[in-house]
Each structure stands twice: as structure tokens, then as C-alpha cells.
Enzyme design. Structure first.
Site, PDB file in Angstrom:
ATOM      1  CB  THR A   1       5.193  25.392   5.139  1.00  0.00           C
ATOM      2  OG1 THR A   1       6.328  24.572   4.909  1.00  0.00           O
ATOM      3  CG2 THR A   1       3.951  24.658   4.706  1.00  0.00           C
TER       4      THR A   1
ATOM      5  CD  GLU B   1       9.303   9.976  -2.882  1.00  0.00           C
ATOM      6  OE1 GLU B   1      10.322  10.173  -3.584  1.00  0.00           O
ATOM      7  OE2 GLU B   1       8.167   9.815  -3.366  1.00  0.00           O
TER       8      GLU B   1
ATOM      9  CE1 TYR C   1      10.641  18.176   3.472  1.00  0.00           C
ATOM     10  CE2 TYR C   1       8.493  19.164   3.154  1.00  0.00           C
ATOM     11  CZ  TYR C   1       9.512  18.782   3.991  1.00  0.00           C
ATOM     12  OH  TYR C   1       9.401  18.996   5.327  1.00  0.00           O
TER      13      TYR C   1
ATOM     14  CD1 TRP D   1       6.976   3.538   4.234  1.00  0.00           C
ATOM     15  CD2 TRP D   1       7.863   4.288   2.323  1.00  0.00           C
ATOM     16  NE1 TRP D   1       7.342   4.848   4.438  1.00  0.00           N
ATOM     17  CE2 TRP D   1       7.876   5.339   3.280  1.00  0.00           C
ATOM     18  CE3 TRP D   1       8.363   4.544   1.047  1.00  0.00           C
ATOM     19  CZ2 TRP D   1       8.390   6.609   3.001  1.00  0.00           C
ATOM     20  CZ3 TRP D   1       8.873   5.811   0.769  1.00  0.00           C
ATOM     21  CH2 TRP D   1       8.880   6.832   1.742  1.00  0.00           C
TER      22      TRP D   1
ATOM     23  CG  HIS E   1      12.177  14.713  10.928  1.00  0.00           C
ATOM     24  ND1 HIS E   1      12.381  15.782  10.115  1.00  0.00           N
ATOM     25  CD2 HIS E   1      11.322  13.921  10.249  1.00  0.00           C
ATOM     26  CE1 HIS E   1      11.685  15.642   9.001  1.00  0.00           C
ATOM     27  NE2 HIS E   1      11.033  14.522   9.053  1.00  0.00           N
ATOM     28  CG  HIS E   2      11.728  10.348   8.866  1.00  0.00           C
ATOM     29  ND1 HIS E   2      10.385  10.284   8.565  1.00  0.00           N
ATOM     30  CD2 HIS E   2      12.221  11.366   8.121  1.00  0.00           C
ATOM     31  CE1 HIS E   2      10.089  11.229   7.677  1.00  0.00           C
ATOM     32  NE2 HIS E   2      11.185  11.901   7.398  1.00  0.00           N
TER      33      HIS E   2
ATOM     34  CB  SER F   1       0.270  28.391  -7.117  1.00  0.00           C
ATOM     35  OG  SER F   1       0.914  28.470  -5.875  1.00  0.00           O
TER      36      SER F   1
ATOM     37  CG  HIS G   1      -1.563   1.287   1.536  1.00  0.00           C
ATOM     38  ND1 HIS G   1      -2.573   1.823   0.765  1.00  0.00           N
ATOM     39  CD2 HIS G   1      -1.344   2.184   2.526  1.00  0.00           C
ATOM     40  CE1 HIS G   1      -2.938   2.981   1.276  1.00  0.00           C
ATOM     41  NE2 HIS G   1      -2.215   3.226   2.344  1.00  0.00           N
TER      42      HIS G   1
ATOM     43  CG  ASP H   1       7.016  16.678 -26.881  1.00  0.00           C
ATOM     44  OD1 ASP H   1       7.409  16.206 -25.781  1.00  0.00           O
ATOM     45  OD2 ASP H   1       6.124  16.136 -27.555  1.00  0.00           O
TER      46      ASP H   1
ATOM     47  CB  SER I   1      10.893   5.705 -14.148  1.00  0.00           C
ATOM     48  OG  SER I   1       9.832   6.589 -14.339  1.00  0.00           O
ATOM     49  CB  SER I   2      11.741   9.403 -10.649  1.00  0.00           C
ATOM     50  OG  SER I   2      10.415   8.969 -10.440  1.00  0.00           O
TER      51      SER I   2
END
Lengths: 182, 286, 536
Positions: free
Chosen positions: C333, C260, C262, C144, C307-308, C273, C79, C109, C174-175
Site C-alpha cells: 500500500t 471484501e 479489498y 452486517w 484480525h477481525h 491511478s 446501512h 463489449d 451477481s458479483s
């Protein structure tokens, strides 16, 4: 092209993190990594600190491993000798290696080991019992550093692992990976 | 003379009964209540500070959220297309931009000061009177008392079909870790296999148990009682089923328990051999 | 998309390629964007189904449906991967990014059209590998975050985790290729007169996201490769007994993992916006502040990863640093939130469905953001780490806010993409159902977290039942909202024809200057943007 360079650079950095991480920990004593030095400093202060000794054995190593003394009070700066004992409970020769750290973590830079049995493989014959010495001292700077001057007790901990890990997965006690309804 | 003897016995008897009552009445039960919306009651100096700080944070955050919501509601009412058909062209206002950058910075500093004070307080192991070593395993805990002749025992979860009256499901263990209340206790944590996490919400303890490494923290249990927590790092299939149960006793009772426990767990070698059977039970029971 | 094929140009004859060439060997940014959105839809259905199944099990204490706990852990893992890598990222970056970045900057393009296609098909391959990893072997039951030692061969034997690792390698590649494409396109192919400081904020968002991808993903790739070799080739990067350290994985993973998130949210900022400006009929307030706030969030996002990891047992002064650095991100933010409100202030607001979604985003991102401030404090985190409070926080900012932004983008742009309008009334209903659903789903999880309920558990002690039941009801409502959405998608194909600019004078970006549906090739003559007002 420059962008692909970025990508390659970041991958390289990820791999470089492995030796860099180790080097960083060793040099700075960060994360409870004790320092390894050749000899004790000249000065011995009269300030004292308590050192505790902790021992762990990975379940795959058939040894009984414990600290000979649970705690000792030492003079800061004085070279001290402590012992661990290990016994091979197996019917065959077994080789182990130990990893270690100290707590509180901030005490790491001030815990200097002169001689110990870490990272070198130790082979014990079947049933053999040995005493393993650890020679160390606490750097007197520990009480001048504002972060560590309140430390009263430092714990040194070793964990012994088998030197050649077995390939098989967790044996004997391996439960069914599924927890079924009764 | 006999009268005096009887009186003395009566006084002593009442005293015993009363203190037993008192002892029982004093045992708190620290686990979540149904529909609980906020923290379990804080039962350690660390927990008290963390609790108060979080209340403060909630106020700040709640006010910010309500403020933004209020602004949005006002804007939607006052500036919708019907109410304000001609839009303004304003795209800058330096004063406003300075305020909404500076004010959040100020608020964050106000938050950071108590936050860091608590952080450093929690980190400093107060002069500990005893040490408890906790080792995580898949899927049970091992407790060691290095200052008490190395007393060691395992603490297995109680499967549903073996629960006794009053034992909460998924929180009960066969051998709770017994600790003295009102004592500074050093905690040393490690693991024998994967990363677990020893957590006790009401004492505000939460620290990973990592193989090959010792982590240290401390606690001070304010009141005797039963304290419950759960493993807090995914460690495999029975991660939800390796609870932590601390039984905190008054100091004298703790000494009594120690004496009994040393005898009871002297054969902890055999207990380890029983481990496969216990695990299989946990695996096949509901 | 049959309409697109009919929009011929007078200058030269387009020989529309055959079906296979057009859809499997595409070099057209619009078609590739469409395919990305299709992948996202499919992954959303699968990832959503997994989460509904999880909520079904968690509705009551005890085990009712999932008695195989490895399978439960696999559901949780799959998930997470699906939603992050195969739903949100493809839709916002691959989908809307590909469709609208060239249109908005006046480019015909992307800079590398064929590489664009490779990116798409690498993603599809990664998607297939992830699904395979769940069904071959026992499935990856690691979460994950894939922490060793749990993710080592010893505790997760078989090919599942390895397939998962390879899936992420492909998705990452890919990214990375996509990021290179976007950066080169945005730097080099803006129409004459469109300077960097005059391009739309959505383009800024994609540019910043592309840089984050470029710098963060390779670290993940390195870490994944190390785990792969640990599992299969006898290395010991993360094995403590042989000189390695499980904590190293956590540093590497989260060094990627934090940027990730962000990467997930910055494109959403860009979409919001555009929409707020359009439907307030007013340019975005403080354009430069907005652009640089996004940049600041991106940069600072790289130095807050630990912080994780507050409870792994690292030095107190380091925890103090990460607490402070994480809270710093609240400042840019906040600038964005207030700028959006200031954009609407004095405007002429129309509450069309995209605007409803954008408003929902702004409010719910604030809710999710403030719980982030709680979690940023290492001392407060002592009671929240690995509890449902964390789950509530990240679902508010990702599953609610980012998804609302995706819906907003869909409703805003579907007329341009398909040439058809969505059914207005049904879409308003769907907004409310979904909005109520996700709040009923995730808000009570804050309470569960306060009460001490841990994450990643299939069963819980009885006192946690109340809020879990409510949360599962919310999942049911959300499911209905999602089904309604797909009905809308279907109905849109038969909807009213959309005009070139269906939103009026508030829509000032270049995509509204071309026909709807956008012709297969646009901006073949570059528009001249010199002297035009700054694009917003």
C-alpha cells in the site's frame, strides 16, 4: 468453465470447513480442545500442576450441574480422577449433552482425557442426582514446549445443554423487543 | 492514667478518621470524561503497556501522515501546471522504489517487536490469587466467585428512573462486581445465550463471552476504585444497556465484603426468579 | 443518454431497440454500466438517509427519535449492507468497470453480454430483498456481520434474517458472474498489441478485484446457506449445544469479509491511478510496481481475516501471526501511495475536480490506513475492538476514501458517458463541502473510540456527548454535500457538450479516443495497439 470450477470449489471448501475444523481442533488440540486418549503414559513426573474445574449449565436445561472439587494439584503424567455432579431439578426425565474446553487454550494439546461424559447423551430421571467422572492426565511434554512451560494452572470447563432443544424462542423472560419511552 | 486513656482514644479516633478519609480519597473513578480525546488512565499492568505502545504507534503514524501531507503540499505548489508547464517523463527510479519498500518494512518490524512482547505478556495468566467467573446474559452479567464458596449474583443495569445521586447513567448496576485491588485475578468468561463481550477500558480487558466455551484472561487492578465498562459485542436490543461496574476494594475490605455478600446473595435462586420482572422493567423504562 | 442513440455508424443500420428491450434486456456494456450506477445512486440515498438518522439519534445522549432498539439495530445492519453491496461495489465494478474496461482494452463489449445483464438484474433483486428484509418482520438486528447465536431463529425470529441471507445470495451470485465476465474479457479480448503489461491500471484493478470476488464470495455463500439451514431446517453448524460452534461462522464470514474490503478499495486504486496520471500529464510512476502491489494486496488479503476476531479468545501465537500478516499489507500500500506522489512529482498538475477528489483520496486513505496499523496489533486492539475507533477507521478507508474515488470517477468520466460537462464551479464547491463534512463526521470518532465508546449503541453515557455532537454536525454537512452532488448530476444533463477528450494530452487511455458521448457500439473495428507506448 474453469472459473465456475473455482466457484464450486470455494463453496465446497466452505462446507468442508465444518468437518475439517473439527478434525483440526481434535488432532492439534488447538483452541483449548483437549485430547482424548486410551490410557495414561507410563512415566509420572514429580512436577505438579493445578487443575481447576468449571461447570456451566445452559438456562434451558433444568439441571444443577457443578464440579465436586474446585481445584486439585496433580502430578504431571499421572492419571487422575475428578468428579462433577448433576441433578435433574425437573419433574420429568431430561437428557443433556456437554461440550467442553480447557484454558489457557495452548494447554489443550496437553490435556488428555481418558474417559469423560462429553458428547454422549446423559439422561437423568426426575430429581435424579449423579456423579460424573472425568479421568485425565497432563502430558509431561507441557513443560518442554516453550509456549506452555510457564503454565501453572489449567482450567477444564464443561457446559451442559439439553439434548433435544425446544423449538420455542427464549420464553418467560422474553422482553418486548422494543424499548419504549415511559 | 485517665489522661493516657483519653490520649490513646484520641489517637485511635484520629487514626480511624484519617484512614477512612484515606480510603475514600483513594477510590478512583474510572470512566470517560467529557470531550476525552485519549485513553482513560491505565490502571493495570496490561493497560500501562498497551497505553505506552499506543502512544508510540501514534507518534509513528502521525509522523507518516504529516510527511505524506507535506510532500503533497510541496508537490501541489511546485508542480502545478502554471509553475511547471512541461512535465517530465520519469517513470522509474530503482533506488527510490527500494527505499520506499524497505523503509516501511523496517518501520513495521520496529512496531511488531514491542507489539508481540505485550501480546505474550497479556496472554500469560500471572499466578492468580483468585478467580472470577463472568457470564453474559441478555442483558445483564452474572458473577461467580468459585474460590469463595461459589458466591454468585447477577448484576443488572439501573434504569434511568431509579438512578441515585452520583450514579452515572448507562453505567450503573445494582450489584457491582467487587474485587480486591493489587491482586492477580484470573478471569473466566462465558455466556448463557448469545456472544457478549466483557470490556474494561481502564484495565485493558476485552474478551468475548461465547456460549459453550470458557475464555480466560487475567487482570491486576492497581488502585481501589470504581471502574466502568460496557458490553462490547452486539447482543440484541439492550446491548447498550448492560454495563460493567467493578468496585475494587483494598484487600481487607474485600474480605469484609465477601462475608456480607455471602449472606446477602445466599438466596440467589430467588434472584433468578425475579429476572423476568427486572428485564421487563429494563424494557419499559426509558 | 438520448445522444448515444443518435450516434449511428455508416456501415450498417442500427435499429435502436425499444425502451423496454434496451433497458431491461440489455446486452450493451455501456447501458448496463449506466443502470448499475443508477442502482448505486438509489441505494446511496437510502443508505445515506439511514446513516443520517443514526447520527441524528446519536447527536445527544438519551433517546430522542429511535426508541425501538431493534429498529436501531436494523438501521445499523441495513446501512452497512447497502453501502458495501449496493453502493460501492455496483458503482465501481458494475458501473465504471462495465463502462470502461471494454473501452480501455479496445473490445467491442464484454465476453458474455447476456450474463452481464443477468448480473445486473440479480443485483436489483438482491436490493429489493434487502429492503424487504428490513420492513417484513422485525428486521435483521444483527449488524452486517450477522454473528450467530444472535442471528439464529431463537434470537431473531421471523423471516427478516432469512430474507437478508437470500438478498446476499443474489448479490453474491451477481458479483460472481460479473467476475467471470471481467476475467474472460480481460484475458481474451484485449486489442492486438495490448499485452497484459500494457493495459491501463484501472483494468488491472478490475481484473484483480474479479479474482478476489471469485474466491471470496462462494465462502460467504456457503456460510450464509449454513446459517439459513440452522435457522430453518434444524442443522447446528453454529449452535454450541449440538456440536456446532458460533466461532466457525466468524471464520467463514471474515474469510470472505476481509477480501471484501479489498474488493471495495482496489477499483478505487485503479481510478485514482488513471486520474493522477491524466491531470499530472505524466505516465504513472512504476507501472509494474503498481500492478503487482495491487496483486500483492489482493493475495495477502486472503490470509489476514482473523484480525477481525482478535477478542474471541483464540491462541496467542495465531494472534501474533495475524498481527504480522496484517501489517505486511502496509508495504504494497505504501508503494502505491509513494508511486502516486512520484507520478505527480515533475508533472504539470491541473486541479480539475477529479484531481481534487483523487488528492483527497490519497491523503485520507493514508489517515485511514495508519489507524489500521494500530488495529492490526492484537495487543493494541484490546482497547479498540468494537469501539468507535474501528468505526472511524473503516469509514475513513471506505466511506471517505472509496467514496471520494467514486466521485472522482464520476467527474472524470461523466463527459464521456453522457456527452455533457458537469458544472465546474458548483462541483468544486461540492468537493469542499463534502470533504469538510466527512472529516468533521469521522475524525472525532477516533476520540470517542479512545475514550472507550462501544459500537452499535443507540444511547451512550453522558461523557461521550461532545464528540458525538460534532460528528453529527459533520453528518449534516456531508448530507448537504451529497444533495449538492445530486444537483450537479441533474445540472449535467443540461451542461455544455463534451468533446471526445476533454482532459487534454494527459488522458492517454482508449476511451478518450472515441466520441463523447461514447457511441452505443465502440471498437467494432479493433484498434491496433502494437508499438504504442504502454498504456497507463
Amino acid at each position: 468453465m474453469a472459473l465456475s470450477g473455482f466457484v464450486a470449489g470455494m463453496v465446497g471448501l466452505a462446507y468442508a470447513s465444518v468437518p475439517l475444523y473439527e478434525l483440526f481442533c481434535q488432532v492439534t488440540g488447538y483452541g483449548g480442545t483437549p485430547q482424548v486418549v486410551a490410557a495414561a503414559p507410563g512415566t509420572v513426573s514429580d512436577k505438579k500442576i493445578a487443575i481447576r474445574f468449571d461447570a456451566n449449565t445452559n438456562p434451558k436445561l433444568p439441571w444443577k450441574f457443578k464440579a465436586t472439587q474446585t481445584e486439585m494439584t496433580v502430578n504431571v503424567g499421572e492419571q487422575t480422577l475428578a468428579f462433577y455432579e448433576a441433578q435433574n431439578l425437573d419433574g420429568e426425565d431430561v437428557t443433556g449433552t456437554a461440550v467442553f474446553n480447557v484454558t489457557p487454550l495452548k494447554a489443550g494439546p496437553y490435556f488428555s482425557k481418558i474417559e469423560c461424559f462429553c458428547f454422549t447423551e446423559q439422561t437423568l430421571a426426575a430429581g435424579q442426582r449423579v456423579d460424573m467422572p472425568v479421568q485425565f492426565f497432563i502430558d509431561p511434554e507441557i513443560f518442554t514446549d516453550p509456549d506452555t512451560k510457564d503454565v501453572t494452572t489449567v482450567t477444564l470447563s464443561y457446559t451442559f445443554y439439553p439434548a433435544e432443544p425446544e423449538e420455542k424462542s427464549v420464553d418467560a423472560a422474553e422482553p418486548d423487543n422494543k424499548r419504549k419511552k415511559s | 492514667m485517665l489522661k493516657r486513656l483519653f490520649a490513646a482514644i484520641a489517637v485511635v479516633a484520629v487514626g480511624v478518621i484519617m484512614s477512612a478519609d484515606l480510603a475514600m480519597a483513594e477510590m478512583v473513578e474510572m470512566r470517560s470524561k467529557p470531550w476525552q480525546m485519549f485513553f482513560q488512565e491505565p490502571m493495570s499492568p496490561t493497560a500501562e503497556k498497551v497505553y505506552d505502545f499506543n502512544v508510540f504507534l501514534l507518534w509513528v503514524e502521525g509522523l507518516i501522515t504529516i510527511f505524506v501531507l507535506g510532500l503533497m503540499a510541496y508537490i501541489c505548489i511546485k508542480f502545478n501546471a502554471k509553475a511547471n508547464p512541461k512535465p517530465s517523463k520519469t517513470t522509474h527510479n530503482t533506488v527510490l522504489e527500494v527505499i520506499w519498500t524497505g523503509l516501511p518494512i523496517l518501520i513495521l518490524i520496529i512496531i511488531a517487536i514491542p507489539s508481540l512482547k505485550i501480546l505474550y505478556f497479556v496472554d500469560k495468566t500471572q499466578d492468580a490469587e483468585m478467580t472470577l467467573k463472568v457470564i453474559g446474559n441478555q442483558w445483564y452479567w452474572t458473577y461467580e466467585y468459585p474460590d469463595h464458596d461459589g458466591l454468585t449474583f447477577d448484576s443488572y443495569p439501573v434504569p434511568d428512573d431509579e438512578l441515585k445521586e452520583g450514579q452515572p447513567r448507562l453505567l450503573s448496576v445494582d450489584n457491582p462486581v467487587v474485587l480486591p485491588a493489587n491482586t492477580n485475578i484470573r478471569l473466566l468468561l462465558s455466556s448463557n445465550d448469545v456472544i457478549h463481550n466483557w470490556a474494561m477500558p481502564s484495565l485493558a480487558i476485552k474478551l468475548d463471552t461465547t456460549p459453550g466455551r470458557i475464555n480466560e484472561t487475567w487482570t491486576h487492578i492497581n488502585k481501589p476504585g470504581n471502574y466502568y465498562g460496557m458490553c462490547s459485542e452486539l447482543c440484541g436490543v439492550n446491548h447498550s444497556f448492560m454495563p460493567i461496574h467493578i468496585k475494587a476494594l483494598p484487600k481487607t475490605e474485600f474480605s469484609n465484603w465477601l462475608a456480607k455478600a455471602k449472606k446477602e446473595f445466599a438466596t440467589n435462586e430467588t434472584q433468578k426468579k425475579d429476572a423476568p420482572v427486572r428485564l421487563a422493567q429494563a424494557a419499559t423504562a426509558k | 443518454m438520448a445522444n448515444t442513440a443518435e450516434a449511428h455508424h455508416d456501415d450498417h443500420d442500427h435499429h435502436m431497440p425499444g425502451f423496454f428491450t434496451r433497458w431491461f434486456c440489455s446486452t450493451n456494456h455501456k447501458d448496463i454500466g449506466t443502470l448499475y450506477i443508477l442502482v448505486s445512486f438509489i441505494a446511496a440515498i437510502i443508505g445515506g438517509a439511514m446513516s443520517w438518522y443514526i447520527r441524528l439519534e446519536l447527536a445527544e445522549p438519551g433517546i430522542q427519535y429511535i426508541d425501538d432498539f431493534q429498529f436501531y439495530n436494523v438501521l445499523v445492519t441495513a446501512h452497512g449492507f447497502l453501502m458495501v453491496f449496493f453502493v460501492v461495489m455496483p458503482a465501481m465494478i458494475g458501473g465504471f468497470g462495465n463502462w470502461f474496461v471494454p473501452l480501455m482494452i479496445g473490445a467491442p463489449d464484454m465476453a458474455f453480454p447476456r450474463m452481464n445483464n443477468i448480473s445486473l438484474w440479480l443485483l436489483v433483486a438482491g436490493f429489493i430483498l434487502l429492503l424487504l428484509s428490513a420492513v417484513i418482520g422485525d428486521g435483521p438486528g444483527t449488524g452486517w456481520t450477522v454473528y450467530p447465536p444472535l442471528s439464529n431463529q431463537e434470537y431473531q425470529p421471523g423471516p427478516s434474517v432469512d430474507l437478508g441471507i437470500l438478498s446476499l445470495h443474489l448479490a453474491g451470485a451477481s458479483s460472481i458472474l460479473g467476475a467471470i465476465n471481467f476475467i474472460v474479457t480481460i484475458f481474451n479480448m484485449r486489442a492486438p498489441g495490448m499485452t497484459i503489461h500494457r493495459m491501463p491500471l484501472f483494468v488491472w484493478a478490475i481484473l484483480i478485484t474479479a479474482f478476489l470476488l471469485l474466491l471470496a464470495l462462494p465462502v460467504l455463500a456457503g456460510a450464509l446457506t449454513m446459517l439459513l439451514t440452522d435457522r430453518n431446517f434444524g442443522t447446528a453448524f453454529f449452535v454450541s449445544g449440538q456440536g456446532g460452534d458460533p466461532v466457525l461462522w466468524q471464520h467463514l464470514f471474515w474469510f470472505f469479509g476481509h477480501p471484501e474490503v479489498y474488493i471495495i478499495i482496489i477499483p478505487a486504486f485503479g481510478i485514482v491511478s488513471q486520474i493522477v496520471s491524466t491531470f499530472s500529464n505524466k505516465p504513472v510512476f512504476g507501472y509494474l510496481g503498481m500492478a503487482y502491489a495491487m496483486s500483492a494486496i489482493g493475495v495477502v488479503g486472503f490470509i489476514v481475516w482473523a484480525h477481525h476476531m482478535f477478542t474471541i479468545g483464540f491462541d496467542v501465537s495465531t494472534r501474533a501471526y495475524f498481527t504480522a500478516a496484517t501489517m505486511v499489507i502496509a508495504v504494497p500500500t505504501g508503494v502505491k501511495i509513494f508511486s502516486w506522489l512520484a507520478t505527480m512529482w515533475g508533472g504539470s498538475i491541473k486541479f480539475e475536480v477529479p484531481m481534487l477528489y483523487a488528492l483527497g483520496f490519497i491523503f485520507l486513505f493514508v489517515v485511514g490506513g495508519v489507524t489500521g496499523i494500530t488495529l492490526a496489533n492484537a495487543s493494541a486492539d484490546l482497547v479498540f475492538h468494537d469501539t468507535y475507533f474501528v468505526v472511524a477507521h473503516f469509514h475513513y478507508v471506505m466511506a471517505i476514501a472509496a467514496i471520494l474515488a467514486m466521485f472522482a470517477g464520476y467527474f472524470y468520466w461523466i463527459g464521456k458517458m453522457s456527452g455533457r460537462k458537469y458544472p465546474r464551479g458548483l462541483a468544486k464547491l461540492q468537493f469542499w463541502v463534502f470533504f469538510i463534512g466527512v472529516n468533521v463526521l469521522f475524525f472525532p470518532q477516533h476520540f470517542s473510540g479512545f475514550a472507550g465508546m462501544p459500537r452499535r449503541i443507540p444511547d451512550y453515557p453522558a461523557p461521550y456527548e461532545g464528540w458525538n455532537y460534532v460528528s453529527s454536525l459533520g453528518a449534516l454537512i456531508t448530507m448537504i454535500g451529497t444533495i449538492l452532488f445530486f444537483i450537479i448530476v441533474w445540472r449535467t444533463f443540461y451542461g455544455e457538450e463534451a468533446e471526445a477528450n476533454e482532459w487534454g494530452e494527459g488522458a492517454t487511455t482508449l476511451e478518450w479516443a472515441v466520441a463523447s458521448p461514447a457511441p452505443w457500439h465502440t471498437h467494432e473495428v479493433l484498434p491496433d495497439m502494437t508499438g504504442k507506448a504502454p498504456a497507463e
